[in-house]
Write an enzyme that holds these catalytic residues in place. Sequence first.
Site, PDB file in Angstrom:
ATOM      1  N   SER A 136      96.730 131.182  89.807  1.00 45.85           N
ATOM      2  CA  SER A 136      95.399 130.684  89.458  1.00 45.85           C
ATOM      3  C   SER A 136      94.437 131.717  88.904  1.00 45.85           C
ATOM      4  O   SER A 136      93.313 131.385  88.546  1.00 45.85           O
ATOM      5  CB  SER A 136      94.752 130.006  90.670  1.00 45.85           C
ATOM      6  N   SER A 145      93.587 127.465  88.973  1.00 44.88           N
ATOM      7  CA  SER A 145      92.380 126.807  89.439  1.00 44.88           C
ATOM      8  C   SER A 145      91.097 127.553  89.050  1.00 44.88           C
ATOM      9  O   SER A 145      90.012 126.993  89.110  1.00 44.88           O
ATOM     10  CB  SER A 145      92.424 126.662  90.967  1.00 44.88           C
ATOM     11  N   LYS A 194      83.560 132.659  91.813  1.00 48.23           N
ATOM     12  CA  LYS A 194      84.264 131.385  91.939  1.00 48.23           C
ATOM     13  C   LYS A 194      83.735 130.615  93.152  1.00 48.23           C
ATOM     14  O   LYS A 194      83.436 131.210  94.194  1.00 48.23           O
ATOM     15  CB  LYS A 194      85.771 131.660  92.079  1.00 48.23           C
TER      16      LYS A 194
END
Length: 495
Positions: free
Chosen positions: A182, A158, A78
Site C-alpha cells: 500500500s 491503500s 494518511k
Amino acid sequence: MSELNKLGLAEARDALRAGDVTSVELTEACLKAIDDADALNAFVHKTPEIALERAKAADDRIKTGDAPSMCGLPIGIKDLFCTKGVPSQAASKILDGFKPEYESTVSQQLADAGAVMLGKLNMDEFAMGSSNETSVYGNAVSPWRRGNDDAQLTPGGSSGGSASAVAADLCLAATGTDTGGSIRQPAAFVGITGIKPTYGRCSRWGIVAFASSLDQAGPMTKNVRDAAIMLETMCGHDPKDSTSAELAVPDFEAMLTGDIKGKKIGIPKEYRMDGMPAEIEKLWADGAEMLKAAGAGIVDISLPHTKYALPAYYVIAPAEASSNLARYDGVRYGRRAQLAQGDGITEMYEKTRAEGFGPEVQRRVMIGTYVLSAGFYDAYYNRARRVRTLIKKDFEDVFAAGVDAILTPATPSASFGLGEMTDADPVQMYLNDVFTVTVNLAGLPGISVPAGLDGQGLPLGLQLIGRPWEEGDLLNTAYALEDAAGFVAKPGKWW
C-alpha cells in the site's frame, strides 16, 4: 522562489537553511495548492491553522541554527495515523467523529522534528484496497491522465491520497502505510518514490491496525533522497510497540553515494508471470541493465514459494483484520447505530457494524472470521502461517548466497480507471499485490522507484527488495537506479 510547493524535501530544507524561503511561505504555497485541488479528493481533513502555527514555530527554530532536516517542511498524514484533536477515521464510517486524545508515535516524531502537518489524506477504508475506491470520503483521484483521455484514474491504494497529493505537489511528502503493497503500488502508479521499511523499524503505535504482523509505516516522497531524509525521522525504537526494534537508526541520507559497484542484484524467475504486459517486462529488463551499467552484478535467483504468497496473504491479513476490527462495536467511541425499541446489545453490535463497515471491509472480516473458526483454523490459518515461513526462508537463502538486493516490477500494470475493476471479481483487484505481498510476509524492506512511462504516458515503477534492517543500502541502490532511469515526468495539470 516561485511554485514553492513543487520543491522536494531536500531542496526545501536547503532553501530554509539558506534563508531563501520561510516555512510559512512554503506552507502557504501548499495550502493554496490543496484548496485548488479538491477534484483530486486527496486531502480529506484540512488543518491550515495547525500548519501555520507549526510553520511559524519551525521558522523560529531554524533561526537558532539547531533544526533537524524535517524542520519546517510541509507534509500530509494518511488518515490511518491518529492525530491529537484531528479526525482520524481510517476512511471508515464507523469512526465518524473520532478525534483521538493522543498522537501516533510516527506523527509525533515528525512533529517533534518540526515537520508541518497540512492535513489528513484519503485512503482505502481501514487500508483495505488497491485503488482507493473503498473510502467513506469517496475516491481519491490520480493527477495523471491516459493520453488525451479524460477518464479518472486510480492513484493506487491503500495510500492513494498520499500518492495523489505528493505527485500533484500538494505537499512535499506524505506518510503511508504498507500491509501488502500500500506504499509501493500507489507510488508506482503516480511516479513517486515509496519505501516500506523492515517490519519493526517504524512504530505501529497509534496507527489504526489492519493486520498487525504485516503493517508498517513509511514515507512517500518525490525522490529517493527525500525518502532517506523522512524515513530517518519516522524510524526508531518505541517501548509502546512490542514489535518495535531496539536498533540504532543510521543517517540514511549520508549513505546515498550512488556507488553500487560489486553489489549483487537478484532477478527472481518466479516473478515472470503469464500474461505480464510487454511494457512491464521491458522495464524490468531495462532496470537490470541500468544496475549492471552502474557496476552491479546481475544474477538469476529462485524464490520457489512465490506462487503461494497471495493465497497465504489473503488468509493471514483478513484473519488479523477480523481480530483487530472486533473493537469497533459502537460501545466506547466512533459511530453507534440508531436502535429500535427493545434492541439489546447484540442488535447494537450487528446494526453498528453493518452500517459502519463498507462492503470490502465486511468481506475481509467475514473471510478472516471463517479461517479462524474452529473447523478451519488448521486448514487455512495455520497452513498459511507455515507457507509464510517458507517464503521468508526463500529470501534468507538468497541473501545468504550473497545477493544484496532483488529487482522486480512494482505492479503488474500501470494505473487503471476508477470503476474499471468492479466488485464482480475481487480477486482481480487482489492480483495488484502480486509483486509486493511477499515483502510484507517476510518482513523485508522494499522500495518502489519510478522508472519509465507506458505507451499511454502513465508511470511505471520498479521494486527493489533489500536485506532486513539494511534500508540504507537499499536506498543507495535505489538512488543509483533513479539516477540511471532519469525519470522526471510530471502529470499535466487538469484539476
